[in-house]
Design a protein around this motif. Sequence first.
Motif, PDB file in Angstrom:
ATOM      1  N   SER A 194     -10.152 -10.891 -32.654  1.00  0.00           N
ATOM      2  CA  SER A 194     -10.540 -11.602 -33.884  1.00  0.00           C
ATOM      3  C   SER A 194     -10.870 -10.597 -34.983  1.00  0.00           C
ATOM      4  O   SER A 194     -10.415 -10.728 -36.122  1.00  0.00           O
ATOM      5  CB  SER A 194     -11.773 -12.480 -33.632  1.00  0.00           C
ATOM      6  N   GLU A 195     -11.635  -9.610 -34.625  1.00  0.00           N
ATOM      7  CA  GLU A 195     -11.995  -8.592 -35.622  1.00  0.00           C
ATOM      8  C   GLU A 195     -10.783  -7.818 -36.107  1.00  0.00           C
ATOM      9  O   GLU A 195     -10.711  -7.435 -37.274  1.00  0.00           O
ATOM     10  CB  GLU A 195     -12.998  -7.600 -35.023  1.00  0.00           C
ATOM     11  N   ALA A 196      -9.846  -7.563 -35.210  1.00  0.00           N
ATOM     12  CA  ALA A 196      -8.627  -6.851 -35.632  1.00  0.00           C
ATOM     13  C   ALA A 196      -7.950  -7.642 -36.750  1.00  0.00           C
ATOM     14  O   ALA A 196      -7.467  -7.070 -37.739  1.00  0.00           O
ATOM     15  CB  ALA A 196      -7.684  -6.676 -34.451  1.00  0.00           C
ATOM     16  N   ASN A 197      -7.951  -8.958 -36.624  1.00  0.00           N
ATOM     17  CA  ASN A 197      -7.281  -9.781 -37.635  1.00  0.00           C
ATOM     18  C   ASN A 197      -8.124  -9.969 -38.891  1.00  0.00           C
ATOM     19  O   ASN A 197      -7.586 -10.166 -39.983  1.00  0.00           O
ATOM     20  CB  ASN A 197      -6.851 -11.108 -37.021  1.00  0.00           C
ATOM     21  N   GLU A 198      -9.446  -9.894 -38.742  1.00  0.00           N
ATOM     22  CA  GLU A 198     -10.299  -9.863 -39.940  1.00  0.00           C
ATOM     23  C   GLU A 198     -10.009  -8.584 -40.729  1.00  0.00           C
ATOM     24  O   GLU A 198      -9.812  -8.618 -41.945  1.00  0.00           O
ATOM     25  CB  GLU A 198     -11.789  -9.864 -39.551  1.00  0.00           C
TER      26      GLU A 198
ATOM     27  N   THR B 269     -13.181 -16.105 -35.260  1.00  0.00           N
ATOM     28  CA  THR B 269     -14.043 -15.876 -36.421  1.00  0.00           C
ATOM     29  C   THR B 269     -13.406 -16.564 -37.633  1.00  0.00           C
ATOM     30  O   THR B 269     -12.284 -17.065 -37.547  1.00  0.00           O
ATOM     31  CB  THR B 269     -14.223 -14.372 -36.665  1.00  0.00           C
ATOM     32  N   LEU B 270     -14.111 -16.528 -38.755  1.00  0.00           N
ATOM     33  CA  LEU B 270     -13.698 -17.380 -39.877  1.00  0.00           C
ATOM     34  C   LEU B 270     -12.269 -17.103 -40.355  1.00  0.00           C
ATOM     35  O   LEU B 270     -11.412 -17.988 -40.362  1.00  0.00           O
ATOM     36  CB  LEU B 270     -14.699 -17.210 -41.027  1.00  0.00           C
TER      37      LEU B 270
ATOM     38  N   SER C 122      -9.541 -17.574 -37.570  1.00  0.00           N
ATOM     39  CA  SER C 122      -9.174 -18.964 -37.255  1.00  0.00           C
ATOM     40  C   SER C 122      -8.374 -19.572 -38.402  1.00  0.00           C
ATOM     41  O   SER C 122      -7.512 -20.422 -38.179  1.00  0.00           O
ATOM     42  CB  SER C 122     -10.412 -19.814 -36.928  1.00  0.00           C
ATOM     43  N   ALA C 123      -8.625 -19.103 -39.626  1.00  0.00           N
ATOM     44  CA  ALA C 123      -7.839 -19.585 -40.765  1.00  0.00           C
ATOM     45  C   ALA C 123      -6.391 -19.092 -40.665  1.00  0.00           C
ATOM     46  O   ALA C 123      -5.454 -19.845 -40.943  1.00  0.00           O
ATOM     47  CB  ALA C 123      -8.472 -19.126 -42.071  1.00  0.00           C
ATOM     48  N   LEU C 124      -6.207 -17.852 -40.266  1.00  0.00           N
ATOM     49  CA  LEU C 124      -4.848 -17.318 -40.087  1.00  0.00           C
ATOM     50  C   LEU C 124      -4.119 -18.112 -39.011  1.00  0.00           C
ATOM     51  O   LEU C 124      -2.925 -18.377 -39.103  1.00  0.00           O
ATOM     52  CB  LEU C 124      -4.879 -15.855 -39.644  1.00  0.00           C
ATOM     53  N   GLY C 125      -4.850 -18.445 -37.961  1.00  0.00           N
ATOM     54  CA  GLY C 125      -4.281 -19.257 -36.890  1.00  0.00           C
ATOM     55  C   GLY C 125      -3.970 -20.655 -37.423  1.00  0.00           C
ATOM     56  O   GLY C 125      -4.379 -21.028 -38.520  1.00  0.00           O
ATOM     57  N   GLY C 126      -3.251 -21.397 -36.613  1.00  0.00           N
ATOM     58  CA  GLY C 126      -2.837 -22.714 -37.088  1.00  0.00           C
ATOM     59  C   GLY C 126      -3.323 -23.838 -36.200  1.00  0.00           C
ATOM     60  O   GLY C 126      -2.631 -24.834 -36.004  1.00  0.00           O
ATOM     61  N   MET C 127      -4.525 -23.673 -35.654  1.00  0.00           N
ATOM     62  CA  MET C 127      -5.114 -24.737 -34.835  1.00  0.00           C
ATOM     63  C   MET C 127      -5.887 -25.646 -35.793  1.00  0.00           C
ATOM     64  O   MET C 127      -6.976 -25.273 -36.264  1.00  0.00           O
ATOM     65  CB  MET C 127      -6.052 -24.142 -33.788  1.00  0.00           C
TER      66      MET C 127
ATOM     67  N   GLU D 101     -10.632 -27.753 -39.082  1.00  0.00           N
ATOM     68  CA  GLU D 101     -11.500 -28.890 -39.419  1.00  0.00           C
ATOM     69  C   GLU D 101     -12.963 -28.607 -39.104  1.00  0.00           C
ATOM     70  O   GLU D 101     -13.854 -29.250 -39.629  1.00  0.00           O
ATOM     71  CB  GLU D 101     -11.034 -30.143 -38.649  1.00  0.00           C
ATOM     72  N   MET D 102     -13.206 -27.658 -38.199  1.00  0.00           N
ATOM     73  CA  MET D 102     -14.595 -27.323 -37.845  1.00  0.00           C
ATOM     74  C   MET D 102     -15.031 -26.072 -38.603  1.00  0.00           C
ATOM     75  O   MET D 102     -15.581 -25.136 -38.019  1.00  0.00           O
ATOM     76  CB  MET D 102     -14.708 -27.117 -36.335  1.00  0.00           C
ATOM     77  N   GLY D 103     -14.735 -26.038 -39.891  1.00  0.00           N
ATOM     78  CA  GLY D 103     -15.230 -24.949 -40.739  1.00  0.00           C
ATOM     79  C   GLY D 103     -14.422 -23.669 -40.635  1.00  0.00           C
ATOM     80  O   GLY D 103     -14.903 -22.607 -41.027  1.00  0.00           O
ATOM     81  N   GLY D 104     -13.214 -23.740 -40.140  1.00  0.00           N
ATOM     82  CA  GLY D 104     -12.454 -22.514 -39.921  1.00  0.00           C
ATOM     83  C   GLY D 104     -11.316 -22.277 -40.892  1.00  0.00           C
ATOM     84  O   GLY D 104     -10.214 -21.944 -40.451  1.00  0.00           O
TER      85      GLY D 104
END
Length: 460
Positions: A125-129, A161-162, A165-170, A175-178
């Motif tokens: 997650s941090e790598a993608n942040e 992480t924020l 999860s935004a980069l991801g497409g779930m 919807e849960m703040g991501g």
Amino acid sequence: MNLPFEPQRQTQDYQASDAAHHIHAFVDQKALNAEGPRVMVRGEGLYLWDSEGKRYLDGMSGLWCTQLGYGRKDLTAAAAAQMDQLAYYNMFFHTTHPAVIELSELLFSLLPGHYSHVIYTNSGSEANEVLIRTVRRYWQVLGKPQKKIMIGRWNGYHGSTLAASALGGMKFMHEMGGLIPDVAHIDEPYWYAQGGELTPAEFGRRCALQLEEKILELGAQNVAGFIAEPFQGAGGMIFPPESYWPEIQRICRQYDVLLCADEVIGGFGRTGEWFAHQHFGFEPDTLSIAKGLTSGYLPMGGLVLSKRMAEALVERGGVFAHGLTYSGHPVAAAVALANLKALRDEGIVRQVKDDTGPYLHTLLHEVFGNHPLIGEIQGTGLLAALQFVEDKGTRKRFANENDLAWQCRTFGFEEGVIIRSTLGRMIMAPALVASRAELDELVDKTRIAVDRTARIAGKL
Ligand code: PXG
């Protein structure tokens, strides 16, 4: 019980305390508290034992990360020696240390020659942040600060992480703040479910062209990068058609959009190549890594940069205001170094490519090729997905495929094998040190779980 350890406390005691203190990942916590989580207490090779003494063949390498399996004494020795010598220091304040330097020397000797630099993190997650800020910084340095938008894919997974999860497409995570601004998504290349009448090759090209359409819609001058997993992991171990990656690469180059591969699951030998993008034959600008970097023995991730990006950041970028307390942590670095040495010197990646990978896939095709519940077998190396299907002719999936897959996973646990379920697909990704005999056991126990599921689904 014939346990290789002495349980310290009663299972119920652990469970009660767990329920009192933990919010677990991706689960209805109230329901889990009522059920009581399984308490894992020991690992050796591919095997795990729970607090009741039940043994499991771990077909998922923990969470796709224990490339070397459990209980490797060389990794624990590397950690202990480094802790004795220098348990902690950092890469702030104009300092560095031997463990991280030696790790990077080895890492770049394994990577294709057009990568040169890395920013270490503690997780994927941090790598993608870090990716988002680094990519944006790169475009600032090149005088194009308006290039900020990242494009990802629906059903992709890049962390919890924020921004990740935004980069991801779930969507349920969004919807849960991501979600954050300046992120867009295109469809995933999941031919079996979404390909309709198109051939896989046509569908692969069609999905890739969505990237071009999205870039044109947003304006190429505003798009910083495209991020994707070479194959989708958490989204269901989905392999794109062969036509997909060459077209994606062409589009990224044509519009000057960075191609960012998330190798958190695909890296470190999983496909039989050191990195999954090598299996698919494309050249990303950045690689997000984690998991298999340390075989999961300690948390460590990183963002690998191409020479072109690194050159811009180093020679022209000045100060890059970023940094993590534990970036390049000496103990994690020492463990990663020992892990990569073992993967290289014991010929494990080559063994996955030449021997155990082909062996697993031959076996899976023998056992499931004509199975009434299985419509498709995908994967390569020590990585496979079994697609549940209601009607093979039309590729119609079960309305309750998620429940069926979860049931299959539960049957697996009962049979003593851990396999993962997602949206009508069963996934296996055992440790890369798996022997042929262990793969036999993995497939055999999976077959029992799949047969039991087929009976519930009225297919056997
Ligand atoms: N990218 C990818 C491609 C991942 O699969 C992450 C980033 C995030 O890494 P961290 O270290 O922050 O978790 C992941 C993580 C599953 C499962 O059940 C998959 C992941 C994590 C947990 C469960 O498939 N992938």
